[in-house]
Each structure stands twice: as C-alpha cells, then as structure tokens.
Motif scaffolding. Structure first.
Motif, mmCIF file in Angstrom:
data_model
loop_
_atom_site.group_PDB
_atom_site.id
_atom_site.type_symbol
_atom_site.label_atom_id
_atom_site.label_comp_id
_atom_site.label_asym_id
_atom_site.label_seq_id
_atom_site.Cartn_x
_atom_site.Cartn_y
_atom_site.Cartn_z
ATOM 1 N N ARG A 188 0.833 -1.216 0.000
ATOM 2 C CA ARG A 188 0.000 0.000 0.000
ATOM 3 C C ARG A 188 0.863 1.258 0.000
ATOM 4 O O ARG A 188 0.531 2.245 -0.661
ATOM 5 N N THR A 189 1.934 1.212 0.766
ATOM 6 C CA THR A 189 2.839 2.368 0.784
ATOM 7 C C THR A 189 3.424 2.602 -0.603
ATOM 8 O O THR A 189 3.518 3.745 -1.070
ATOM 9 N N ALA A 190 3.830 1.522 -1.260
ATOM 10 C CA ALA A 190 4.385 1.648 -2.608
ATOM 11 C C ALA A 190 3.356 2.185 -3.594
ATOM 12 O O ALA A 190 3.710 2.856 -4.574
ATOM 13 N N ALA A 191 2.086 1.913 -3.350
ATOM 14 C CA ALA A 191 1.025 2.323 -4.270
ATOM 15 C C ALA A 191 0.654 3.794 -4.143
ATOM 16 O O ALA A 191 -0.033 4.340 -5.028
ATOM 17 N N GLU A 192 1.083 4.445 -3.093
ATOM 18 C CA GLU A 192 0.712 5.841 -2.894
ATOM 19 C C GLU A 192 1.255 6.728 -4.019
ATOM 20 O O GLU A 192 2.401 6.571 -4.436
ATOM 21 N N PRO A 193 0.445 7.662 -4.533
ATOM 22 C CA PRO A 193 0.961 8.609 -5.540
ATOM 23 C C PRO A 193 2.110 9.428 -4.961
ATOM 24 O O PRO A 193 2.139 9.710 -3.763
ATOM 25 N N ARG A 194 3.041 9.796 -5.806
ATOM 26 C CA ARG A 194 4.188 10.592 -5.391
ATOM 27 C C ARG A 194 4.253 11.873 -6.214
ATOM 28 O O ARG A 194 3.844 11.887 -7.384
ATOM 29 N N PRO A 195 4.797 12.931 -5.618
ATOM 30 C CA PRO A 195 4.856 14.217 -6.334
ATOM 31 C C PRO A 195 5.630 14.142 -7.647
ATOM 32 O O PRO A 195 5.337 14.889 -8.577
ATOM 33 N N ASP A 196 6.613 13.242 -7.720
ATOM 34 C CA ASP A 196 7.413 13.174 -8.937
ATOM 35 C C ASP A 196 6.860 12.215 -9.986
ATOM 36 O O ASP A 196 7.490 11.981 -11.020
ATOM 37 N N ASP A 197 5.683 11.629 -9.739
ATOM 38 C CA ASP A 197 5.042 10.798 -10.758
ATOM 39 C C ASP A 197 4.572 11.690 -11.905
ATOM 40 O O ASP A 197 3.769 12.618 -11.691
ATOM 41 N N ALA A 198 5.043 11.433 -13.108
ATOM 42 C CA ALA A 198 4.612 12.218 -14.264
ATOM 43 C C ALA A 198 3.132 11.961 -14.515
ATOM 44 O O ALA A 198 2.703 10.798 -14.546
ATOM 45 N N PRO A 199 2.319 13.005 -14.680
ATOM 46 C CA PRO A 199 0.871 12.819 -14.872
ATOM 47 C C PRO A 199 0.523 11.844 -15.989
ATOM 48 O O PRO A 199 -0.442 11.085 -15.876
ATOM 49 N N ALA A 200 1.308 11.860 -17.058
ATOM 50 C CA ALA A 200 0.978 11.023 -18.218
ATOM 51 C C ALA A 200 1.205 9.533 -17.958
ATOM 52 O O ALA A 200 0.656 8.685 -18.672
ATOM 53 N N THR A 201 2.011 9.216 -16.940
ATOM 54 C CA THR A 201 2.327 7.803 -16.652
ATOM 55 C C THR A 201 2.217 7.496 -15.163
ATOM 56 O O THR A 201 2.865 6.572 -14.662
ATOM 57 N N ALA A 202 1.407 8.240 -14.446
ATOM 58 C CA ALA A 202 1.335 8.094 -12.994
ATOM 59 C C ALA A 202 0.850 6.710 -12.573
ATOM 60 O O ALA A 202 1.402 6.094 -11.651
ATOM 61 N N ALA A 203 -0.186 6.198 -13.235
ATOM 62 C CA ALA A 203 -0.706 4.875 -12.872
ATOM 63 C C ALA A 203 0.332 3.794 -13.141
ATOM 64 O O ALA A 203 0.489 2.858 -12.355
ATOM 65 N N GLN A 204 1.052 3.924 -14.248
ATOM 66 C CA GLN A 204 2.089 2.943 -14.558
ATOM 67 C C GLN A 204 3.216 2.992 -13.523
ATOM 68 O O GLN A 204 3.761 1.948 -13.140
ATOM 69 N N ALA A 205 3.562 4.186 -13.074
ATOM 70 C CA ALA A 205 4.610 4.316 -12.056
ATOM 71 C C ALA A 205 4.174 3.665 -10.753
ATOM 72 O O ALA A 205 4.960 2.962 -10.088
ATOM 73 N N ARG A 206 2.927 3.884 -10.370
ATOM 74 C CA ARG A 206 2.415 3.280 -9.139
ATOM 75 C C ARG A 206 2.360 1.767 -9.270
ATOM 76 O O ARG A 206 2.747 1.036 -8.346
ATOM 77 N N LEU A 207 1.888 1.289 -10.409
ATOM 78 C CA LEU A 207 1.831 -0.152 -10.644
ATOM 79 C C LEU A 207 3.228 -0.758 -10.602
ATOM 80 O O LEU A 207 3.432 -1.837 -10.023
ATOM 81 N N ALA A 208 4.195 -0.062 -11.188
ATOM 82 C CA ALA A 208 5.577 -0.554 -11.184
ATOM 83 C C ALA A 208 6.103 -0.678 -9.763
ATOM 84 O O ALA A 208 6.760 -1.666 -9.419
ATOM 85 N N ARG A 209 5.822 0.302 -8.914
ATOM 86 C CA ARG A 209 6.304 0.238 -7.532
ATOM 87 C C ARG A 209 5.639 -0.910 -6.771
ATOM 88 O O ARG A 209 6.288 -1.597 -5.974
ATOM 89 N N VAL A 210 4.363 -1.112 -7.013
ATOM 90 C CA VAL A 210 3.649 -2.180 -6.322
ATOM 91 C C VAL A 210 4.199 -3.542 -6.720
ATOM 92 O O VAL A 210 4.494 -4.388 -5.861
ATOM 93 N N VAL A 211 4.332 -3.774 -8.010
ATOM 94 C CA VAL A 211 4.838 -5.060 -8.476
ATOM 95 C C VAL A 211 6.266 -5.279 -7.985
ATOM 96 O O VAL A 211 6.624 -6.372 -7.527
ATOM 97 N N ASP A 212 7.092 -4.254 -8.064
ATOM 98 C CA ASP A 212 8.479 -4.370 -7.621
ATOM 99 C C ASP A 212 8.543 -4.700 -6.131
ATOM 100 O O ASP A 212 9.309 -5.586 -5.712
ATOM 101 N N THR A 213 7.753 -4.005 -5.321
ATOM 102 C CA THR A 213 7.744 -4.255 -3.879
ATOM 103 C C THR A 213 7.244 -5.651 -3.572
ATOM 104 O O THR A 213 7.853 -6.399 -2.787
ATOM 105 N N PHE A 214 6.121 -6.021 -4.157
ATOM 106 C CA PHE A 214 5.524 -7.347 -3.965
ATOM 107 C C PHE A 214 6.539 -8.429 -4.317
ATOM 108 O O PHE A 214 6.794 -9.357 -3.526
ATOM 109 N N ALA A 215 7.126 -8.317 -5.509
ATOM 110 C CA ALA A 215 8.007 -9.366 -6.013
ATOM 111 C C ALA A 215 9.299 -9.470 -5.209
ATOM 112 O O ALA A 215 9.724 -10.578 -4.848
#
Length: 209
Positions: free
Chosen positions: A79-106
């Motif tokens: 859940r912490t990894a899924a939180e939006p971050r100020p440096d997430d680019a608007p055009a790819t914010a969901a992909q950045a969050r998904l990447a952090r979640v998968v990376d943390t989980f794995a």
C-alpha cells in the motif's frame, strides 16, 4: 470475589500472545503452515504447548492470527508503494504506481520465498484459507484502484478494472510461488522482476512498454 484482571496481568498476557504469534511467523517462514504445530510454535516462544490454548482455543486460531500478522505487514508495504508521489509524471502516474507495487511485492517475496509460498499458495486450514481470500481481495482492489485511476485520467484505455485487479494478483503471485515459477539458483532476480512488471504493464496499457 470474582477475579479481576490487573493491568500488569493483562500486559503479561498480551506479551505472551504476541510472542506466540511472532514465533508462529518464524516457524511458518521456515516450515510452512504444515510444519507450524502447536508444539513447534510454543517451543520457539519459550512456552509450554498447553499454555498456547490459553490464548488460542485451537491450532486454527493460532495459525489464523499468524497469517493475519504476516499478510498485514506485506499488504502495508505494498500500500505504501502504491501511494501517488509528487514526482510521478501525470501522463504515466498509474504505470509508475503499478511498477512500484509489483516491484515491492516481487522483491519481498523473493527475499523470503518459503514464507511467500506459505502466504500465497500452500494449502492450509479452512480458517487460514478464508483469511487468504480476504487479503487477496485487498490486493486485487488495490491493483484495480490503480488501473481505475489510470483509466479515469485517460492514461490507460477503458477496461474492467475489477477483472484487471484480480488478473494482476494472479499473474504476479503465480510467477513467484507456483510450481511453474522459474526460481532456480540461476535466475536473475532483477530480470525476473522486470519480466513480471513488463507483462503487467502490457496488460493494462495494451501496447509494448
């Protein structure tokens, strides 16, 4: 006079219960749920097997508490990894969050593979299986919410995010813990995580990434 529990005895009881759950986590990490007998957990906690039943009426109650402890910690990290971050680019914010979640989980699963397999896959008592289903739904909802945010912002194409959430959980968990998972000594963890992530991103973006 009826017995009245004092603050001191209540605190001592809570400490012993916490110790039993902690010992259970250690035993499950080493032996899985099948090997987490009441005697094994009690011995690890430095208590007698009979004393366990003072805190847990049955072995299934103990293992459910152990599962809940492990799963809660893992879910909080994700859940912490899924939180939006100020440096997430608007055009790819969901992909950045998904990447952090998968990376943390794995990566957390790869660090403690025996524990991850027990948490995600190993057959267990029906009470533990019920908890597993509840936590799987939490993960699916989390993945689905990220996908829904991406759809809402126009970053991702229209899709049924409930199904997407369930599919992502299944894909990541299976790639890490199923009998088909390529987890031999020759596997590069970074390459494995990158492959899983690429698969997940292609699934939600609908194009090569």
């Amino acid at each position: 006079m009826p017995y009245r529990e004092t603050d001191a005895t209540r605190a001592a009881r809570d400490r012993r219960r916490t110790a039993l759950v902690g010992a259970g986590v250690d035993v499950v990490a080493e032996r899985g749920f099948a090997g987490a007998t009441v005697q094994a957990v009690a011995t690890r906690a430095g208590l007698s097997a009979s004393s366990v039943y003072t805190y847990f009426p049955a072995r299934s109650d103990l293992l459910t508490a152990v599962f809940r402890q492990i799963a809660s910690v893992e879910l909080e990290h994700v859940r912490t990894a899924a939180e939006p971050r100020p440096d997430d680019a608007p055009a790819t914010a969901a992909q950045a969050r998904l990447a952090r979640v998968v990376d943390t989980f794995a990566r957390r699963a790869l660090r403690r593979r025996r524990l991850a397999r027990a948490l995600l896959l190993e057959p267990a008592d029906p009470a533990v299986e019920a908890e597993r289903t509840l936590f799987a739904r939490e993960y699916a909802d989390l993945f689905g919410a990220i996908a829904a945010a991406g759809v809402g912002s126009g970053e991702l194409p229209e899709q049924d995010t409930r199904i997407v959430g369930a599919a992502l959980v299944g894909a990541v968990a299976s790639a890490l813990t199923s009998p088909l998972a390529p987890l031999g000594a020759d596997v590069d963890p970074d390459a494995l995580v990158a492959t899983i992530l690429g698969f997940c991103l292609r699934g939600v973006v609908g194009a090569s990434v």
